[in-house]
Design a protein around this motif. Structure first.
Motif, mmCIF file in Angstrom:
data_model
loop_
_atom_site.group_PDB
_atom_site.id
_atom_site.type_symbol
_atom_site.label_atom_id
_atom_site.label_comp_id
_atom_site.label_asym_id
_atom_site.label_seq_id
_atom_site.Cartn_x
_atom_site.Cartn_y
_atom_site.Cartn_z
ATOM 1 N N ASN A 1 -4.997 -0.403 -7.431
ATOM 2 C CA ASN A 1 -6.294 -0.035 -6.870
ATOM 3 C C ASN A 1 -6.158 1.364 -6.279
ATOM 4 N N ARG B 1 -7.457 4.487 -4.167
ATOM 5 C CA ARG B 1 -8.390 4.894 -3.102
ATOM 6 C C ARG B 1 -8.181 6.391 -2.884
ATOM 7 N N THR C 1 -1.958 -0.865 -3.941
ATOM 8 C CA THR C 1 -3.011 0.112 -3.653
ATOM 9 C C THR C 1 -2.390 1.473 -3.408
ATOM 10 N N VAL D 1 -7.663 -0.421 5.196
ATOM 11 C CA VAL D 1 -6.880 -0.962 4.082
ATOM 12 C C VAL D 1 -5.747 -1.791 4.677
ATOM 13 N N VAL E 1 0.856 -1.179 0.000
ATOM 14 C CA VAL E 1 0.000 0.000 0.000
ATOM 15 C C VAL E 1 0.898 1.237 0.000
#
Length: 438
Positions: free
Chosen positions: A73, A75, A33, A98, A8
């Protein structure tokens, strides 16, 4: 929860994007992400205080190009608000979580708001993000009767330059004797003063704003500490940047408003002082011991550092058994008043400055800073041809001045840089924010 949540990246700006690209470039093929507090995909910040304010470029045209497919992804529009290192998860502003296997913190910084009386008045602006620039551009297009810029760092000077290009009267107020006095010294800062004056900017050196006053909820003027008053209907606050790191500190990391402290390999340090092998940081938020400066901890708010440190942090995450120190020579550039300014190294603490190329009176020259007989920094005003060569010598710690036989070099003039006396407050590397560049 099943499966590998992957890596992430918190922070969807330059460092976050380039860090994500570096992960893919290095062969990482797992889940990825990107979390960002703004609703926009990564965009370039330098044009905001120049082309966007001038109306030459719409804010949406500043999007950064993606150099490779990310398969990520996204966000967006939700800031990270909490970190749980035990469960390996972050919480977002909307309450969702997350999970992560590894984490890259690239949350950057935000503009420091006006801290005094009058902070809620309409007509106050900062320049850091896309929305900031769009709102200020709208105000300048009306236009205002008079603009007051508080703070003569690079952003403040660029904003003043743009106002004058638009024909708007502007006053620039700063407590120092010249712009960037604590970063480049008053000798070189004097060149910027001359540029301000030639452009018609009312430069108020040694001036501190005490409070802002308004009429009907809109800013109408500024009260000064010396009892003076500046009438204005538009205020641009250019007081540097701060970092939202409380969520990291609450998560057990060594973080404060000055940044997230990392080791030399860009791994985040816990409050106990140990590196977390699964969390790295890059860009404006990262404070690390730079080997080029004897391990001095610093944050560097410049474009080049965001790119290079993001790549280094990505490597550290993927190769935890082979951590390598991140070495970086700070560099920045600025375009203002028709002049291109470029600098490398940290001039603070210099005991001499040499004019090695060009002519100071013509505002076209290259200056090298020295300390204890070593070259530590260089700055050019429309004279950048030799700057890369000086950057190499500075990184090597070469003698001062390092080049004395250039083919187009005249008489080398060595002068006092004119740094103001130290003042109580932030450490030296914190004062680097005077030259912070969006």
């Amino acid at each position: 929860m099943t499966g590998d949540p992957g890596i992430v990246v918190v922070g969807a700006s330059l460092a976050g994007l380039r860090g994500a690209e570096a992960l893919r470039e290095a062969g990482y093929d797992g889940p990825l992400t990107l979390v960002g507090d703004e609703p926009y995909r990564p965009y370039d910040r330098p044009p905001l205080s120049k082309h966007v304010l001038a109306g030459e470029l719409p804010p949406e045209a500043t999007a950064l190009p993606q150099q490779r497919p990310l398969r990520a992804n996204w966000r967006l529009g939700q800031p990270a608000t909490a970190l749980d290192r035990t469960r390996k998860a972050i919480r977002l502003g909307n309450g969702s979580e997350v999970p992560y296997t590894k984490l890259l913190i690239a949350t950057g910084a935000r503009a420091r708001p006006w801290p005094g009386e009058g902070a809620r008045l309409a007509g106050l602006f900062t320049i850091r993000g896309r929305d900031d620039a769009a709102a200020l551009r709208l105000a300048l297009a009306r236009p205002p009767r008079h603009v007051l810029v508080i703070g003569a760092g690079l952003i403040g000077c660029e904003a003043a330059s743009c106002c004058r290009d638009l024909g708007v009267p502007v006053t620039l107020a700063d407590p120092n004797p010249t712009p960037l006095a604590r970063v480049l010294g008053t000798l070189v800062g004097g060149t910027i003063v001359e540029c301000l004056r030639r452009a018609g900017v009312a430069y108020r050196a040694g001036t501190k704003v005490r409070a802002l006053t308004g009429e009907g909820g809109h800013v109408a003027g500024a009260h000064l500490h010396d009892g003076g008053f500046i009438a204005t209907d538009c205020v641009i606050v250019a007081l540097g940047a701060i970092r939202d790191t409380a969520w990291l500190a609450q998560g057990g990391l060594r973080a404060d408003a000055g940044g997230l402290t990392c080791d030399a390999a860009c791994r985040a340090l816990t409050q106990a002082g140990d590196p977390d092998p699964d969390i790295c940081a890059a860009g404006d938020v990262a404070r690390w011991p730079n080997p080029l400066y004897g391990g001095r901890e610093m944050t560097v708010e410049h474009w080049g550092n965001a790119v290079e440190q993001a790549a280094h942090a990505a490597r550290t995450l993927l190769r935890p058994d082979d951590p390598r120190p991140y070495r970086h020579l700070p560099a920045f550039w600025s375009s203002q008043f028709g002049i291109n300014i470029k600098a490398v190294g940290l001039a603070e603490g210099a005991d001499a400055v040499a004019i090695v190329q060009g002519d100071r009176a013509a505002r076209r020259y290259l200056a090298v800073y020295g300390r204890s007989g070593r070259s530590i920094a260089a700055v050019s005003f429309d004279q950048a041809r030799w700057l890369p060569s000086y950057a190499d010598r500075i990184a090597e710690g070469a003698a001062f001045p390092p080049i004395l036989d250039a083919t187009d070099q005249g008489r080398v003039e060595i002068l006092a840089p004119g740094f103001p006396p130290p003042r109580p407050g932030p450490a030296a590397d914190e004062r680097m924010r005077e030259m912070a560049h969006v």
